[in-house]
Design an enzyme around this catalytic site. Structure first.
Site, short mmCIF file in Angstrom:
data_model
loop_
_atom_site.label_atom_id
_atom_site.label_comp_id
_atom_site.label_asym_id
_atom_site.label_seq_id
_atom_site.Cartn_x
_atom_site.Cartn_y
_atom_site.Cartn_z
N HIS A 206 0.86 -1.20 0.00
CA HIS A 206 0.00 0.00 0.00
C HIS A 206 0.89 1.24 0.00
O HIS A 206 1.93 1.25 0.63
CB HIS A 206 -0.89 0.02 1.25
CG HIS A 206 -2.07 0.92 1.11
ND1 HIS A 206 -1.98 2.27 1.33
CD2 HIS A 206 -3.34 0.68 0.75
CE1 HIS A 206 -3.16 2.81 1.13
NE2 HIS A 206 -4.01 1.88 0.76
N ASP B 284 -7.92 -5.42 0.11
CA ASP B 284 -8.33 -6.30 -1.01
C ASP B 284 -7.91 -7.74 -0.81
O ASP B 284 -8.39 -8.63 -1.49
CB ASP B 284 -7.72 -5.77 -2.31
CG ASP B 284 -8.35 -4.43 -2.67
OD1 ASP B 284 -7.64 -3.42 -2.66
OD2 ASP B 284 -9.57 -4.41 -2.89
C1 SDX Z 1 -6.29 -0.05 -2.81
O1 SDX Z 1 -4.40 4.31 -2.04
C2 SDX Z 1 -5.40 3.79 -1.48
O2 SDX Z 1 -5.85 4.19 -0.42
C3 SDX Z 1 -6.02 2.65 -2.21
C4 SDX Z 1 -7.02 1.85 -1.40
C5 SDX Z 1 -8.27 2.64 -1.17
O3 SDX Z 1 -8.95 2.37 -0.18
O4 SDX Z 1 -8.61 3.46 -2.05
O5 SDX Z 1 -6.48 1.48 -0.17
C6 SDX Z 1 -7.44 0.58 -2.15
O6 SDX Z 1 -6.02 0.27 -3.94
C7 SDX Z 1 -5.45 -1.04 -2.05
C8 SDX Z 1 -4.22 -1.51 -2.88
C9 SDX Z 1 -4.75 -2.60 -3.84
N1 SDX Z 1 -3.69 -2.95 -4.82
C10 SDX Z 1 -3.02 -4.08 -4.73
O7 SDX Z 1 -3.11 -4.86 -3.79
C11 SDX Z 1 -2.07 -4.36 -5.90
C12 SDX Z 1 -0.75 -4.89 -5.39
N2 SDX Z 1 -0.07 -3.81 -4.69
C13 SDX Z 1 0.98 -3.08 -5.41
O8 SDX Z 1 0.70 -2.93 -6.77
C14 SDX Z 1 1.43 -1.81 -4.69
O9 SDX Z 1 1.71 -2.17 -3.41
C15 SDX Z 1 0.50 -0.60 -4.66
C16 SDX Z 1 0.04 -0.22 -6.02
C17 SDX Z 1 -0.66 -0.86 -3.78
C18 SDX Z 1 1.33 0.55 -4.06
O10 SDX Z 1 2.26 0.90 -5.00
P1 SDX Z 1 3.48 1.90 -4.66
O11 SDX Z 1 3.28 2.63 -3.39
O12 SDX Z 1 3.74 2.69 -5.91
O13 SDX Z 1 4.63 0.88 -4.32
P2 SDX Z 1 5.80 0.48 -5.33
O14 SDX Z 1 5.23 -0.13 -6.58
O15 SDX Z 1 6.75 1.63 -5.45
O16 SDX Z 1 6.50 -0.73 -4.50
C19 SDX Z 1 7.58 -0.50 -3.62
C20 SDX Z 1 8.37 -1.82 -3.66
C21 SDX Z 1 8.74 -2.25 -5.08
O17 SDX Z 1 9.87 -3.08 -4.96
P3 SDX Z 1 11.35 -2.43 -5.29
O18 SDX Z 1 11.23 -1.77 -6.67
O19 SDX Z 1 11.58 -1.42 -4.18
O20 SDX Z 1 12.29 -3.59 -5.25
O21 SDX Z 1 7.55 -2.89 -3.14
C22 SDX Z 1 7.31 -3.84 -4.18
C23 SDX Z 1 7.60 -3.14 -5.49
O22 SDX Z 1 7.96 -4.09 -6.48
N3 SDX Z 1 5.91 -4.24 -4.09
C24 SDX Z 1 5.44 -5.48 -4.25
C25 SDX Z 1 4.06 -5.41 -4.05
N4 SDX Z 1 3.70 -4.14 -3.80
C26 SDX Z 1 4.85 -3.42 -3.83
N5 SDX Z 1 6.08 -6.64 -4.55
C27 SDX Z 1 5.31 -7.75 -4.63
N6 SDX Z 1 3.95 -7.76 -4.45
C28 SDX Z 1 3.30 -6.60 -4.16
N7 SDX Z 1 1.98 -6.62 -4.00
#
Ligand code: SDX
Length: 394
Positions: free
Chosen positions: A274, A331
């Site tokens: 998140h 989720d």
């Molecule tokens: C919702 O914002 C809100 O409030 C949203 C929400 C709401 O109520 O409206 O809470 C609802 O959207 C919840 C989130 C649902 N999405 C998912 O579950 C999809 C999976 N999550 C990721 O795509 C990600 O965590 C996000 C999109 C939620 C957040 O993205 P960020 O903050 O841009 O994080 P990032 O992509 O920069 O990740 C930081 C690191 C990366 O690794 P490095 O490049 O540092 O090595 O963490 C890793 C990412 O690859 N990472 C994950 C991961 N989420 C982040 N690795 C594996 N699995 C994951 N799920």
């Protein structure tokens, strides 16, 4: 970094306004709506009452709540043209139908025409605000009807009209399946709607602000928010999470699935991580407990709760996730009980939108109090003043 200065990728931590609607403590994993903690509202309130709180900024008196509920029941019906839009999109993903139906509702709502005219000449006084709040209530009331009607049309069934003697959540399940829902299922939907009602300014709420800031209209702001919520990185994660659990099929495979998500470019684990929460999402905790009760009563035939639990265990103990402070988010758990209620997973994000619509409209009304059009900049890094070469010479 760029020649013009720092680029804030994904607007991370950029503040776009002040708000008193909801607050998130990402480090501690706390969520408040208008100052009340989500745990308290989840335990003691209903979506009808929480949506009033979010819209009007305070808990309603008994009389105010009754009047609000009666107005919402009156607003549940759709314009005939909107019903045809939904029927024509019966084979499309329900998020497309939801977006189109909201736009259609807005196109035919006289209140909306009046508000658009007033906003176009910069008039937004008491009378227009009353119109805007009425439109906000209509949007909250109509979303379940749109989603349920699409479900019926997509299965070649006739629609089930809303029932005035049922609450918001129970009536939604009734319009979906044409029978009175089990009380625990209605409680699950109501709880889900409470937990998703607002969450500061995620991508979908930001999209609503951008459209509202041009003085477009409330329905169009919600249509834009729906379009943003559809994405798998945002609202679509709950649909993807359950599809993953179904595909994994057994808790024994949890370890390898979690390991794969730690590889560079590997498939992100849906329902994990998140932008703001660097702790366990408080909404996920609450809905996990409900899901446990639900499968305890109705069973876990596809092992979905067991598989999700095994994945969670791996995530909570894996260094990759610990280092990045990645925890289950709302989720991760929200789709399991829905799946067992017989709600097809493509309807999970529409239900998310049914809840968050009150957050979207509340934020737009709050922003309109001190509106300013969104117009960020980009840093140009291409060439300038190139000479045009005629086609025959290229
Ligand atoms: C919702 O914002 C809100 O409030 C949203 C929400 C709401 O109520 O409206 O809470 C609802 O959207 C919840 C989130 C649902 N999405 C998912 O579950 C999809 C999976 N999550 C990721 O795509 C990600 O965590 C996000 C999109 C939620 C957040 O993205 P960020 O903050 O841009 O994080 P990032 O992509 O920069 O990740 C930081 C690191 C990366 O690794 P490095 O490049 O540092 O090595 O963490 C890793 C990412 O690859 N990472 C994950 C991961 N989420 C982040 N690795 C594996 N699995 C994951 N799920």
């Amino acid at each position: 970094q760029s020649p013009c200065g720092p680029i804030i990728h994904g607007l991370e931590d950029v503040l776009i306004k002040s708000t008193s609607i909801s607050d998130i403590d990402g480090e501690k994993g706390i969520l408040w709506y208008r100052g009340y903690r989500i745990e308290e509202l989840a335990r003691l309130s209903t979506y009808e009452e929480v949506s009033y709180l979010i819209l009007y900024g305070r808990l309603p008196t008994k009389r105010e709540l009754e009047d609000y509920i009666n107005r919402m029941k009156k607003y549940r019906e759709l314009h005939p043209a909107t019903v045809e839009v939904i029927r024509n999109l019966a084979k499309a993903h329900p998020m497309f139908a939801l977006e189109a139906a909201v736009a259609a509702e807005g196109a035919y709502d006289e209140d909306n025409q009046k508000l658009i005219e007033a906003l176009s000449v910069g008039r937004y006084k008491a009378e227009e605000k009353e119109l805007a709040y009425r439109i906000a209530e209509k949007l909250v009331a109509k979303m379940p009807t749109i989603v349920a009607y699409h479900y019926r049309f997509s299965r070649g069934l006739e629609v089930v009209r809303p029932r005035d003697d049922l609450g918001h959540a129970a009536n939604f399940l009734y319009m979906m399946f044409g029978r009175e829902p089990d009380p625990l299922a209605s409680r699950g939907i109501d709880l889900y709607l409470i937990l998703h009602a607002d969450h500061e300014v995620p991508a979908s709420t930001f999209a609503a602000h951008v459209v509202a800031s041009t003085l477009s209209d409330l329905y169009s702001s919600v249509a834009a928010a729906i379009a943003a919520l559809k994405g798998p990185l945002h609202g679509g994660a709950n649909e993807m999470a359950v599809r993953n659990y179904l595909e994994i099929g057994t808790p024994a495979k949890a370890k390898e699935i979690v390991e794969a998500a730690t590889k560079p470019g590997g498939p992100k684990l849906m329902g994990v991580g998140h932008r703001v929460y660097k702790a366990y999402d408080p909404r996920a905790k609450i809905f996990k407990e409900f899901s446990r009760d639900y499968v305890a009563k109705f069973g876990d035939p596809q092992n979905l709760f067991a598989i999700a639990s095994a994945i969670e265990q791996e995530v909570l103990s894996h260094p990759y996730f610990q280092q990045r402070k990645l925890y289950p988010n709302v989720d991760f758990w929200s789709g399991i009980a829905f799946y067992y209620m017989g709600i097809p997973y493509e309807y999970f994000t529409p239900i998310f939108a049914m809840s968050r619509v009150v957050g979207w409209v509340a934020h737009v009304l709050e922003y309109w109090e001190n509106n300013r059009i969104f117009r960020p900049r980009a840093c140009y890094i291409g060439p300038h003043d190139l000479q045009y070469i005629p086609l025959e010479q290229r």
